[in-house]
Design a protein around this motif. Structure first.
Motif, PDB file in Angstrom:
ATOM      1  N   ARG A   1       9.428  -3.947 -13.088  1.00 60.45           N
ATOM      2  CA  ARG A   1      10.300  -4.744 -13.765  1.00 60.45           C
ATOM      3  C   ARG A   1       9.113  -5.703 -14.570  1.00 60.45           C
ATOM      4  NH1 ARG A   1      13.597 -10.068 -11.761  1.00 60.45           N
ATOM      5  NH2 ARG A   1      11.396 -10.896 -11.940  1.00 60.45           N
ATOM      6  N   THR A   2       9.397  -5.919 -16.052  1.00 53.62           N
ATOM      7  CA  THR A   2       8.363  -6.887 -16.612  1.00 53.62           C
ATOM      8  C   THR A   2       9.362  -7.837 -17.499  1.00 53.62           C
ATOM      9  OG1 THR A   2       6.722  -4.980 -17.245  1.00 53.62           O
ATOM     10  CG2 THR A   2       6.780  -6.941 -18.663  1.00 53.62           C
ATOM     11  N   ARG A   3       8.869  -9.058 -17.257  1.00 53.73           N
ATOM     12  CA  ARG A   3       9.438 -10.202 -17.902  1.00 53.73           C
ATOM     13  C   ARG A   3       8.567 -11.156 -18.629  1.00 53.73           C
ATOM     14  NH1 ARG A   3      14.740 -10.998 -15.046  1.00 53.73           N
ATOM     15  NH2 ARG A   3      15.658  -8.824 -15.287  1.00 53.73           N
ATOM     16  N   VAL A   4       8.928 -11.477 -19.953  1.00 52.45           N
ATOM     17  CA  VAL A   4       8.196 -12.643 -20.802  1.00 52.45           C
ATOM     18  C   VAL A   4       9.006 -13.563 -20.947  1.00 52.45           C
ATOM     19  CG1 VAL A   4       6.844 -12.942 -22.695  1.00 52.45           C
ATOM     20  CG2 VAL A   4       6.534 -10.635 -21.587  1.00 52.45           C
TER      21      VAL A   4
ATOM     22  N   HIS B   1       1.967 -21.036 -24.365  1.00 52.54           N
ATOM     23  CA  HIS B   1       3.086 -20.504 -25.005  1.00 52.54           C
ATOM     24  C   HIS B   1       4.281 -19.484 -24.292  1.00 52.54           C
ATOM     25  CE1 HIS B   1       1.986 -21.795 -28.966  1.00 52.54           C
ATOM     26  NE2 HIS B   1       0.777 -21.405 -28.762  1.00 52.54           N
ATOM     27  N   PHE B   2       3.726 -18.792 -23.047  1.00 51.60           N
ATOM     28  CA  PHE B   2       4.479 -18.071 -22.564  1.00 51.60           C
ATOM     29  C   PHE B   2       3.864 -17.840 -21.107  1.00 51.60           C
ATOM     30  CE2 PHE B   2       0.878 -15.564 -24.081  1.00 51.60           C
ATOM     31  CZ  PHE B   2       0.652 -14.807 -22.806  1.00 51.60           C
ATOM     32  N   THR B   3       4.800 -17.145 -20.248  1.00 56.13           N
ATOM     33  CA  THR B   3       4.374 -16.820 -18.931  1.00 56.13           C
ATOM     34  C   THR B   3       4.959 -15.206 -19.076  1.00 56.13           C
ATOM     35  OG1 THR B   3       6.681 -17.318 -18.237  1.00 56.13           O
ATOM     36  CG2 THR B   3       4.896 -19.037 -17.711  1.00 56.13           C
ATOM     37  N   TYR B   4       4.197 -14.382 -18.145  1.00 63.53           N
ATOM     38  CA  TYR B   4       4.151 -13.020 -18.161  1.00 63.53           C
ATOM     39  C   TYR B   4       4.554 -12.527 -16.707  1.00 63.53           C
ATOM     40  CZ  TYR B   4       2.470  -8.351 -17.555  1.00 63.53           C
ATOM     41  OH  TYR B   4       2.284  -6.845 -17.241  1.00 63.53           O
ATOM     42  N   ASP B   5       5.480 -11.921 -16.294  1.00 66.22           N
ATOM     43  CA  ASP B   5       5.599 -11.719 -14.698  1.00 66.22           C
ATOM     44  C   ASP B   5       5.890  -9.991 -14.863  1.00 66.22           C
ATOM     45  OD1 ASP B   5       5.214 -14.193 -13.039  1.00 66.22           O
ATOM     46  OD2 ASP B   5       6.937 -14.792 -14.969  1.00 66.22           O
ATOM     47  N   VAL B   6       5.189  -9.538 -13.762  1.00 70.14           N
ATOM     48  CA  VAL B   6       5.396  -8.095 -13.722  1.00 70.14           C
ATOM     49  C   VAL B   6       5.312  -7.694 -12.155  1.00 70.14           C
ATOM     50  CG1 VAL B   6       2.949  -7.462 -13.919  1.00 70.14           C
ATOM     51  CG2 VAL B   6       4.707  -5.493 -14.356  1.00 70.14           C
ATOM     52  N   THR B   7       6.181  -6.547 -11.671  1.00 71.24           N
ATOM     53  CA  THR B   7       6.161  -6.108 -10.375  1.00 71.24           C
ATOM     54  C   THR B   7       6.157  -4.447 -10.967  1.00 71.24           C
ATOM     55  OG1 THR B   7       7.574  -7.663  -9.517  1.00 71.24           O
ATOM     56  CG2 THR B   7       7.233  -5.500  -8.261  1.00 71.24           C
ATOM     57  N   SER B   8       5.060  -3.970 -10.503  1.00 67.64           N
ATOM     58  CA  SER B   8       4.816  -2.766 -10.860  1.00 67.64           C
ATOM     59  C   SER B   8       4.874  -1.533  -9.668  1.00 67.64           C
ATOM     60  CB  SER B   8       3.177  -2.630 -11.497  1.00 67.64           C
ATOM     61  OG  SER B   8       2.909  -1.177 -11.735  1.00 67.64           O
ATOM     62  N   LYS B   9       5.472  -0.490 -10.023  1.00 67.60           N
ATOM     63  CA  LYS B   9       5.610   0.572  -9.151  1.00 67.60           C
ATOM     64  C   LYS B   9       6.055   1.885  -9.828  1.00 67.60           C
ATOM     65  CE  LYS B   9       8.622   1.825  -5.070  1.00 67.60           C
ATOM     66  NZ  LYS B   9       9.871   1.351  -4.320  1.00 67.60           N
ATOM     67  N   LEU B  10       5.382   2.929  -9.424  1.00 66.74           N
ATOM     68  CA  LEU B  10       5.766   4.175  -9.974  1.00 66.74           C
ATOM     69  C   LEU B  10       6.347   5.207  -9.003  1.00 66.74           C
ATOM     70  CD1 LEU B  10       2.534   5.276 -12.218  1.00 66.74           C
ATOM     71  CD2 LEU B  10       4.647   4.284 -12.894  1.00 66.74           C
TER      72      LEU B  10
ATOM     73  N   HIS C   1       0.796  -1.126  -0.155  1.00 63.15           N
ATOM     74  CA  HIS C   1      -0.185  -0.091  -0.123  1.00 63.15           C
ATOM     75  C   HIS C   1       0.905   1.349  -0.012  1.00 63.15           C
ATOM     76  CE1 HIS C   1      -3.432   2.683   0.691  1.00 63.15           C
ATOM     77  NE2 HIS C   1      -2.887   3.088   1.847  1.00 63.15           N
ATOM     78  N   HIS C   2       1.822   1.380   0.603  1.00 61.23           N
ATOM     79  CA  HIS C   2       2.885   2.430   0.794  1.00 61.23           C
ATOM     80  C   HIS C   2       4.020   1.829   0.889  1.00 61.23           C
ATOM     81  CE1 HIS C   2       0.002   5.521   1.589  1.00 61.23           C
ATOM     82  NE2 HIS C   2      -0.551   4.971   2.623  1.00 61.23           N
ATOM     83  N   PRO C   3       5.070   2.136  -0.513  1.00 59.97           N
ATOM     84  CA  PRO C   3       4.565   2.662  -1.584  1.00 59.97           C
ATOM     85  C   PRO C   3       3.430   1.518  -2.405  1.00 59.97           C
ATOM     86  CG  PRO C   3       6.753   1.553  -2.226  1.00 59.97           C
ATOM     87  CD  PRO C   3       6.426   1.441  -0.782  1.00 59.97           C
ATOM     88  N   PRO C   4       2.659   2.276  -3.347  1.00 59.76           N
ATOM     89  CA  PRO C   4       1.381   1.457  -4.037  1.00 59.76           C
ATOM     90  C   PRO C   4       2.457   0.423  -4.825  1.00 59.76           C
ATOM     91  CG  PRO C   4       0.926   3.652  -4.111  1.00 59.76           C
ATOM     92  CD  PRO C   4       2.405   3.677  -3.449  1.00 59.76           C
ATOM     93  N   MET C   5       2.344  -0.787  -5.024  1.00 62.19           N
ATOM     94  CA  MET C   5       2.850  -1.692  -5.770  1.00 62.19           C
ATOM     95  C   MET C   5       1.747  -2.804  -5.955  1.00 62.19           C
ATOM     96  SD  MET C   5       6.809  -2.150  -4.109  1.00 62.19           S
ATOM     97  CE  MET C   5       7.280  -3.309  -5.328  1.00 62.19           C
ATOM     98  N   SER C   6       2.048  -3.318  -7.160  1.00 65.28           N
ATOM     99  CA  SER C   6       1.224  -4.394  -7.618  1.00 65.28           C
ATOM    100  C   SER C   6       2.047  -5.492  -8.267  1.00 65.28           C
ATOM    101  CB  SER C   6       0.037  -4.053  -8.679  1.00 65.28           C
ATOM    102  OG  SER C   6      -0.753  -2.961  -8.324  1.00 65.28           O
ATOM    103  N   ALA C   7       1.613  -6.667  -8.433  1.00 63.30           N
ATOM    104  CA  ALA C   7       2.391  -7.975  -8.881  1.00 63.30           C
ATOM    105  C   ALA C   7       1.383  -8.555  -9.804  1.00 63.30           C
ATOM    106  CB  ALA C   7       3.009  -8.911  -8.161  1.00 63.30           C
ATOM    107  N   GLY C   8       1.834  -9.082 -10.896  1.00 64.67           N
ATOM    108  CA  GLY C   8       0.862  -9.608 -11.806  1.00 64.67           C
ATOM    109  C   GLY C   8       1.535 -10.844 -12.678  1.00 64.67           C
ATOM    110  N   HIS C   9       0.836 -11.912 -12.828  1.00 63.48           N
ATOM    111  CA  HIS C   9       1.252 -13.042 -13.480  1.00 63.48           C
ATOM    112  C   HIS C   9       0.187 -13.752 -14.597  1.00 63.48           C
ATOM    113  CE1 HIS C   9       3.230 -16.935 -14.242  1.00 63.48           C
ATOM    114  NE2 HIS C   9       2.220 -17.426 -14.051  1.00 63.48           N
ATOM    115  N   ALA C  10       0.716 -14.064 -15.855  1.00 63.45           N
ATOM    116  CA  ALA C  10      -0.285 -14.476 -16.812  1.00 63.45           C
ATOM    117  C   ALA C  10       0.667 -15.749 -17.443  1.00 63.45           C
ATOM    118  CB  ALA C  10      -0.602 -13.356 -17.915  1.00 63.45           C
ATOM    119  N   GLU C  11      -0.226 -16.766 -17.984  1.00 58.24           N
ATOM    120  CA  GLU C  11       0.362 -17.881 -18.409  1.00 58.24           C
ATOM    121  C   GLU C  11      -0.584 -18.370 -19.600  1.00 58.24           C
ATOM    122  OE1 GLU C  11       2.684 -21.801 -17.064  1.00 58.24           O
ATOM    123  OE2 GLU C  11       2.333 -20.420 -15.449  1.00 58.24           O
ATOM    124  N   ASN C  12      -0.103 -19.267 -20.588  1.00 61.58           N
ATOM    125  CA  ASN C  12      -0.840 -20.168 -21.300  1.00 61.58           C
ATOM    126  C   ASN C  12       0.192 -20.937 -22.120  1.00 61.58           C
ATOM    127  OD1 ASN C  12       0.753 -18.993 -23.405  1.00 61.58           O
ATOM    128  ND2 ASN C  12      -1.344 -18.008 -24.619  1.00 61.58           N
TER     129      ASN C  12
END
Length: 456
Positions: A208-211, A183-192, A170-181
């Protein structure tokens, strides 16, 4: 196409109302747009009074609201403004930042093609076109809701993809995401990180964004440029992102460098993207050109970056049709991921679609949306008091904090890693839901780790 140079940049946020007589609106709408990565038009910075008034009406601002929020924001000059103030619901769209993260999956078929492709340079053409494709969705004027700590968003019904995102800080605002099928996996840690500079705001992407492409295990790293919002107080507000988008194949050393043209007077150069795919020896192999709101194409080039004689531009991606005159400028895909009707069975109670403030805003009830938003924010503060009283630390459910610290030009980033538990959870739910149906609409929004928070 001319050879790109390092002074080129991009702009994908929208212009919002300004003019000296409306400086409060300019400050607030611009800052809010930055916090949600969105915007609509970059136009003549001078603008006109009629245009400013029209933009103000679209923003639903009253004169007294503009003045009061300017007074509030003025004291934050020089500060990071991502989480300093509670914002009014009238500048929001009925979607959260976690859902906005999922919009990157609309053209995920490009990553499928990258995985199937054997040419390492063409892999980068497909993958970088995928990275560009989301910019059209990022142009919206309204600000998404900031997620509550522990809030999630899940998607399981698009192109075989399973997607999960969680608000991990929450402080600092951060999100994490994961997607997969398959063919690929997608991973992100998001912060501004932002810095208010009086008449402008700088925004620095610390994420940081990784595929990972599954066929060969190739890992791609994506780095966007910083962004600057100009003329917050004087003149018509406009936004630009001078710099580079760089996608690097960490496995082979190949990379693509794309330059988003800076927006000039009267919008000259807006939307245009040019760049090259380089091999590991940093030799240009393919040129790329197009517009992020239309299409992207590629063509073989020589060592000087000029098109190879006898070759032609080939289109690799084109924007899908979008609804005309949509209230919030949503694409068809945005409507899909925002709809409770397309939600997976046994939806997590922490899912963004269940937020009462978001739903009230979607139905046009601003008063209820504002009240519900305030209630959620108070419950979040209450939960924090519970944790501190018990000496507990918040623990994300689907992501784990790693020991990795990623250095960036704008600061260090704590990296979160998907722990695989959601995949197991969803598989179990899907097995049980074949005979056990439930009414998603009856599920109460609940991202809290402690119960009975409303009792205080």
């Amino acid at each position: 196409m001319g050879t790109p140079n390092n002074n080129q940049g991009k702009g994908f946020f929208a212009s919002v109302s300004s003019g000296f007589s409306m400086f409060g609106s300019a400050m607030q709408r611009s800052v809010n747009g930055l916090l949600g990565y969105e915007g609509v038009e970059v136009i003549n910075p001078e603008g006109g009074k009629d245009d400013a008034e029209e933009e103000a009406q679209r923003g639903r601002w009253k004169q007294e609201e503009r003045d009061s929020y300017w007074k509030m924001m003025h004291k934050y000059i020089g500060s990071d403004v991502t989480s300093l103030v509670t914002l009014p619901v009238l500048i929001f769209e009925p979607m959260t930042m976690l859902q906005k993260m999922a919009e990157l999956m609309e053209y995920s078929y490009l990553l499928d093609q990258a995985d199937e492709c054997e040419d390492p340079c063409m892999r980068l053409v497909y993958a970088s076109s995928w990275a560009i494709s989301v910019y059209y969705a990022y142009q919206r004027t309204w600000k998404p809701f900031n997620p509550i700590l522990g809030e999630t968003y899940e998607m399981v019904n698009h192109g075989g993809i399973t997607f999960i995102a969680e608000q991990v800080s929450h402080h600092p605002p951060m999100s994490a995401g994961h997607a997969e099928n398959e063919h690929f996996t997608y991973d992100v840690t998001s912060k501004l990180k932002t810095k208010l500079l009086g008449n402008s705001v700088d925004v620095y992407p610390l994420g940081r964004t990784r595929v990972t492409l599954k066929r060969d295990g190739v890992v791609l790293d994506l780095v966007p440029p910083p962004t600057k919002v100009n003329n917050l107080i004087f003149g018509r507000t406009w936004v630009d992102s001078p710099g580079e988008m760089i996608m690097t194949n960490l496995t082979t050393g190949d990379k693509v460098v794309l330059y988003f043209q800076p927006c000039g007077w009267f919008g000259a150069g807006r939307y245009e993207v040019d760049g090259y795919v380089y091999n590991a020896a940093e030799e240009p192999k393919l040129l790329m050109t197009g517009k992020w709101n239309e299409s992207m194409s590629y063509q073989p080039c020589d060592m000087e970056g000029e098109p190879v004689p006898g070759t032609e531009l080939k289109e690799v991606w084109r924007l899908a049709d979008a609804p005309a005159n949509d209230k919030f400028q949503y694409t068809y895909f945005a409507h899909k991921i925002n709809s409770i009707d397309t939600a997976p069975k046994k939806l997590l109670a922490s899912d963004s679609r269940l937020r009462p403030d978001r739903y009230a805003l979607e139905k046009g009830d601003l008063s209820k949306a504002g009240a519900e938003k305030s209630s959620l924010e108070e419950r979040q503060r209450t939960e924090k008091r519970h944790r501190e009283a018990k000496g507990h630390q918040f623990a994300p459910r689907w992501f784990d904090l790693t020991d990795e610290i990623k250095p960036t030009p704008w600061g260090d980033l704590e990296v979160y890693q998907y722990n695989g538990k959601y995949t197991e959870y969803r598989a179990a739910i899907d097995r049980s839901s074949k005979t056990d149906e439930d009414d998603v609409r009856s599920t109460e929004f609940n991202p809290w780790q402690y119960d009975n928070l409303s009792a205080e």
